[in-house]
Design a protein around this motif. Structure first.
Motif, mmCIF file in Angstrom:
data_model
loop_
_atom_site.group_PDB
_atom_site.id
_atom_site.type_symbol
_atom_site.label_atom_id
_atom_site.label_comp_id
_atom_site.label_asym_id
_atom_site.label_seq_id
_atom_site.Cartn_x
_atom_site.Cartn_y
_atom_site.Cartn_z
ATOM 1 N N PHE A 54 0.967 -0.511 -0.026
ATOM 2 C CA PHE A 54 -0.066 0.171 0.142
ATOM 3 C C PHE A 54 0.544 1.134 -0.466
ATOM 4 N N THR A 55 0.489 2.204 -0.940
ATOM 5 C CA THR A 55 1.152 3.652 -0.896
ATOM 6 C C THR A 55 0.052 4.448 -0.834
ATOM 7 N N VAL A 56 0.723 5.561 0.436
ATOM 8 C CA VAL A 56 -1.044 6.604 1.365
ATOM 9 C C VAL A 56 0.230 8.085 0.490
ATOM 10 N N THR A 57 -0.543 8.652 0.000
ATOM 11 C CA THR A 57 0.244 9.327 -0.605
ATOM 12 C C THR A 57 -1.198 10.998 -0.108
ATOM 13 N N ASP A 58 -0.394 12.588 0.251
ATOM 14 C CA ASP A 58 -1.156 13.562 0.196
ATOM 15 C C ASP A 58 -0.377 14.300 -1.047
ATOM 16 N N ALA A 59 -1.174 14.865 -1.976
ATOM 17 C CA ALA A 59 -1.047 15.529 -3.000
ATOM 18 C C ALA A 59 0.298 15.494 -3.841
ATOM 19 N N GLY A 60 0.428 13.855 -4.277
ATOM 20 C CA GLY A 60 1.540 12.826 -3.964
ATOM 21 C C GLY A 60 3.073 13.418 -3.654
ATOM 22 N N ARG A 100 4.433 11.801 0.034
ATOM 23 C CA ARG A 100 4.629 10.471 0.276
ATOM 24 C C ARG A 100 3.836 10.539 2.264
ATOM 25 N N VAL A 101 3.614 9.508 2.659
ATOM 26 C CA VAL A 101 2.331 10.280 4.314
ATOM 27 C C VAL A 101 2.840 9.025 4.744
ATOM 28 N N ALA A 102 3.963 9.047 5.877
ATOM 29 C CA ALA A 102 4.220 7.724 6.954
ATOM 30 C C ALA A 102 3.397 8.618 8.512
ATOM 31 N N GLY A 103 3.469 7.316 9.292
ATOM 32 C CA GLY A 103 2.427 7.341 9.264
ATOM 33 C C GLY A 103 1.055 6.806 10.041
ATOM 34 N N ALA A 104 0.582 6.547 8.160
ATOM 35 C CA ALA A 104 -1.051 6.116 8.052
ATOM 36 C C ALA A 104 -0.695 4.944 8.438
ATOM 37 N N ARG A 105 -2.538 4.671 9.075
ATOM 38 C CA ARG A 105 -2.670 3.197 9.402
ATOM 39 C C ARG A 105 -3.669 2.732 8.460
ATOM 40 N N VAL A 106 -3.378 1.457 7.480
ATOM 41 C CA VAL A 106 -3.774 1.086 6.948
ATOM 42 C C VAL A 106 -4.518 -0.882 7.244
ATOM 43 N N THR A 107 -5.870 -0.179 7.158
ATOM 44 C CA THR A 107 -6.294 -1.568 8.082
ATOM 45 C C THR A 107 -7.169 -2.779 6.456
ATOM 46 N N VAL A 108 -7.096 -3.834 6.513
ATOM 47 C CA VAL A 108 -8.203 -4.123 5.547
ATOM 48 C C VAL A 108 -8.244 -5.744 6.108
ATOM 49 N N ALA A 109 -9.284 -6.971 6.029
ATOM 50 C CA ALA A 109 -9.394 -7.830 6.839
ATOM 51 C C ALA A 109 -9.525 -8.299 7.844
ATOM 52 N N GLY A 110 -9.248 -7.160 8.702
ATOM 53 C CA GLY A 110 -9.594 -7.387 10.404
ATOM 54 C C GLY A 110 -7.309 -7.551 10.286
ATOM 55 N N ARG A 111 -6.240 -6.643 9.149
ATOM 56 C CA ARG A 111 -5.702 -6.921 9.324
ATOM 57 C C ARG A 111 -4.860 -5.429 8.719
ATOM 58 N N ALA A 112 -3.403 -4.575 10.048
ATOM 59 C CA ALA A 112 -3.113 -3.892 9.588
ATOM 60 C C ALA A 112 -1.856 -3.446 9.658
ATOM 61 N N CYS A 113 -1.757 -2.477 8.562
ATOM 62 C CA CYS A 113 0.481 -2.244 8.858
ATOM 63 C C CYS A 113 -0.124 -0.517 8.749
ATOM 64 N N THR A 114 1.435 0.050 9.232
ATOM 65 C CA THR A 114 1.430 1.548 9.875
ATOM 66 C C THR A 114 2.985 1.526 8.522
ATOM 67 N N THR A 115 2.689 3.064 7.968
ATOM 68 C CA THR A 115 3.342 3.318 6.441
ATOM 69 C C THR A 115 4.229 4.293 6.844
ATOM 70 N N GLY A 116 5.946 3.589 6.850
ATOM 71 C CA GLY A 116 6.869 4.362 7.053
ATOM 72 C C GLY A 116 7.145 5.735 6.220
ATOM 73 N N SER A 117 8.707 5.858 5.995
ATOM 74 C CA SER A 117 8.709 7.113 5.924
ATOM 75 C C SER A 117 8.701 7.475 4.362
ATOM 76 N N LEU A 118 8.422 5.900 3.670
ATOM 77 C CA LEU A 118 8.503 6.649 2.175
ATOM 78 C C LEU A 118 6.903 6.060 1.942
ATOM 79 N N GLY A 119 5.794 5.715 2.949
ATOM 80 C CA GLY A 119 4.395 5.897 2.459
ATOM 81 C C GLY A 119 4.099 5.332 2.183
ATOM 82 N N THR A 120 4.643 3.308 2.419
ATOM 83 C CA THR A 120 4.367 2.728 1.642
ATOM 84 C C THR A 120 3.889 1.612 3.255
ATOM 85 N N CYS A 121 3.620 0.692 2.942
ATOM 86 C CA CYS A 121 4.004 -0.984 4.512
ATOM 87 C C CYS A 121 2.613 -1.721 3.298
ATOM 88 N N ARG A 122 2.335 -3.276 4.336
ATOM 89 C CA ARG A 122 2.708 -4.125 2.811
ATOM 90 C C ARG A 122 1.813 -5.298 4.153
#
Length: 491
Positions: free
Chosen positions: A419-425, A427-449
């Motif tokens: 997953f890649t999280v951005t704000d106007a292009g 990368r956003v660090a510290g975003a929490r991504v949740t799906v199907a009861g699982r979660a990850c938090t984006t790092g400095s590159l705005g990505t997590c898995r």
């Protein structure tokens, strides 16, 4: 066109003729004591009415944020007997109403577009054209540009005895604008027919002015960028050269008139209220306006002086437009459509890319937006609109954008999704991504898995990304049914 020469003339004549002060009485120069205001929520997604009294469709509010991060909204209102007055509401950074006060008690004529700017000692100053009464010889009856000051809280307003210039026609302004120089000196301007008049300082020294080709000029806006003051207006001339949105430097020297690219279709254009103009933190003056006629095909964002303008995504059908500077060089663009729905978007720090467009909605039961302003001083967008019955406020958070890879696969196998999280292009660090009861938090590159198990059932799976001070973003994953194994034929 929202306002015409005839309309202003008729309103002015009616106010003079019907003034309740014409018989010899005068309104007090000192506003009454502040009235306590209920604390109302105006945070993201909640609309609160800021104004009191009656507000007309041609009335425009003015916004200014003081050093304590409080937003001050000054607005005109109508009083019984065709009189006018000015009100003020202070809004805390979280969107709640801090206080309400009366800026100016009823006058015979009050500017429909007052301007609030920084005042002495970190306080506030309101500049407006007006006439207190029709009694000859009374103070404040000369139709000039007047001003009031208040401390930063905006709780007590003092009408000053000095004027902002010598002109006696400011009461008939077609759209007042003001700002301050670096040392706090105010500069104010107003248009009347084809002439724009402005003045630096609070005195009755001679004004400066220029006349544009073609009639008429409306909806001034003014900002300071460094040591330069820029003025914008809407021109309703009868040719491509005189119709559209225009910007000109007026201080410290007069520059050329610049037309915003695409702001007219030949000699036709759309008037969207006080011109949306902002000085970007980090440099540059920007204007936002409608392109297209008779319907706005898009809002354009123009860095003044550039050869082209950016198209604001999802902005077709706009009727009113607002622009506000935000920290770090970002800008907020907001617009209202008909029926009355407000949308907004924040740019990246270079003001060249746009984030996710946010649907802000409108105050309940309202279908038109006659005037709109936005301030981005806290990072959030503080939106103030006039839907015809008052001035309303809400806040909007910048939206996240969420992308997933892959987005589709077949059941029966384990799958790692990035997953890649951005704000106007960006990368956003510290975003929490949740799906199907699982979660990850984006790092400095705005990505997590997230690794989805082999046993994941077929169907759609909604992914959600959240982070403080952002509106959430969603994406959809699709798990297809596993392929059926073909049966081997017997020989």
């Amino acid at each position: 066109m929202r306002r015409t020469t005839l309309l202003v003339s008729l309103l002015t004549a009616a106010a003079l003729a019907a003034s309740g002060l014409a018989g010899g009485g005068t309104a007090s120069a000192d506003p009454p004591a502040v009235s306590a205001a209920p604390v109302e929520r105006g945070g993201p997604g909640v609309w609160s009415k800021l104004s009191t009294g009656t507000v007309g469709t041609i009335h425009e509010a003015s916004l200014h944020r003081t050093a304590d991060r409080v937003l001050h909204v000054v607005y005109p209102r109508s009083e019984p007997g065709n009189l006018g007055s000015l009100g003020h509401t202070a809004v805390r950074p979280n969107g709640t109403t801090a206080s309400q006060s009366s800026v100016l008690t009823p006058w015979s004529i009050v500017d429909a577009t007052p301007a609030v700017v920084a005042g002495p000692d970190g306080g506030l100053r309101v500049l407006f054209g007006g006439q207190r009464s029709t009694v000859t010889g009374e103070p404040y009856n000369e139709g000039q540009m007047y001003h009031l000051t208040a401390p930063a809280a905006g709780t007590t307003w003092t009408l000053q005895s000095t004027t902002v210039g010598e002109s006696h026609s400011a009461y008939a302004s077609y759209g007042t604008a003001a700002t301050t120089l670096a040392d706090g000196t105010p500069i104010a301007a107003y248009p009347l027919t084809s002439t724009i008049t402005w003045h630096v300082g609070v005195n009755d020294d001679p004004d400066r002015s220029f006349t544009v080709a073609g009639c008429c000029v409306y909806d001034l806006a003014m900002v300071r960028s460094g040591g330069e003051v820029w003025l914008a207006w809407y021109g309703n001339g009868g040719s491509a050269a005189t119709n559209g949105t225009f910007v000109r430097r007026i201080h410290p020297s007069l520059g050329p008139v610049l037309k915003a690219p695409g702001s007219s279709v030949g000699a036709d254009s759309l008037q969207t209220g006080r011109v949306a103009l902002a000085a970007r933190a980090g440099g540059g003056v920007y204007a936002a306006y409608c392109s297209g006629y008779p319907t706005c095909t898009s809002v354009r964002l123009w860095k003044v002086g550039a050869g082209g303008a950016a198209v604001v995504p999802g902005s077709g059908g706009a009727g009113t437009v607002g622009l506000g500077a935000a920290p770090g060089g970002r800008l907020w663009v907001a617009w209202g459509t008909d029926p009355g729905v407000v949308r907004a978007v924040r740019t990246d720090p270079t003001a060249t890319r746009f984030g996710a467009v946010r649907a802000v909605g409108a105050p309940a039961g309202h279908t038109r937006v006659y005037a709109l302003g936005v301030d981005g001083g806290t990072g959030r967008g503080d939106v103030v609109v006039n839907p015809g019955d008052g001035f309303w406020h809400t806040q909007v958070l910048a939206g996240l954008t969420l992308k997933a890879s892959p987005t589709t696969w077949r059941a029966g196998r384990k799958r790692a999704v990035r997953f890649t999280v951005t704000d106007a292009g960006n990368r956003v660090a510290g975003a929490r991504v949740t799906v199907a009861g699982r979660a990850c938090t984006t790092g400095s590159l705005g990505t997590c898995r997230v690794v989805l198990p082999k046993r994941s059932r077929p169907g759609r799976k909604v992914v959600r990304a959240t982070r403080t001070e952002y509106a959430p973003a969603t994406a959809v994953l699709k798990v297809k049914k596993a392929k059926k194994k073909k049966k081997k034929k017997r020989r």
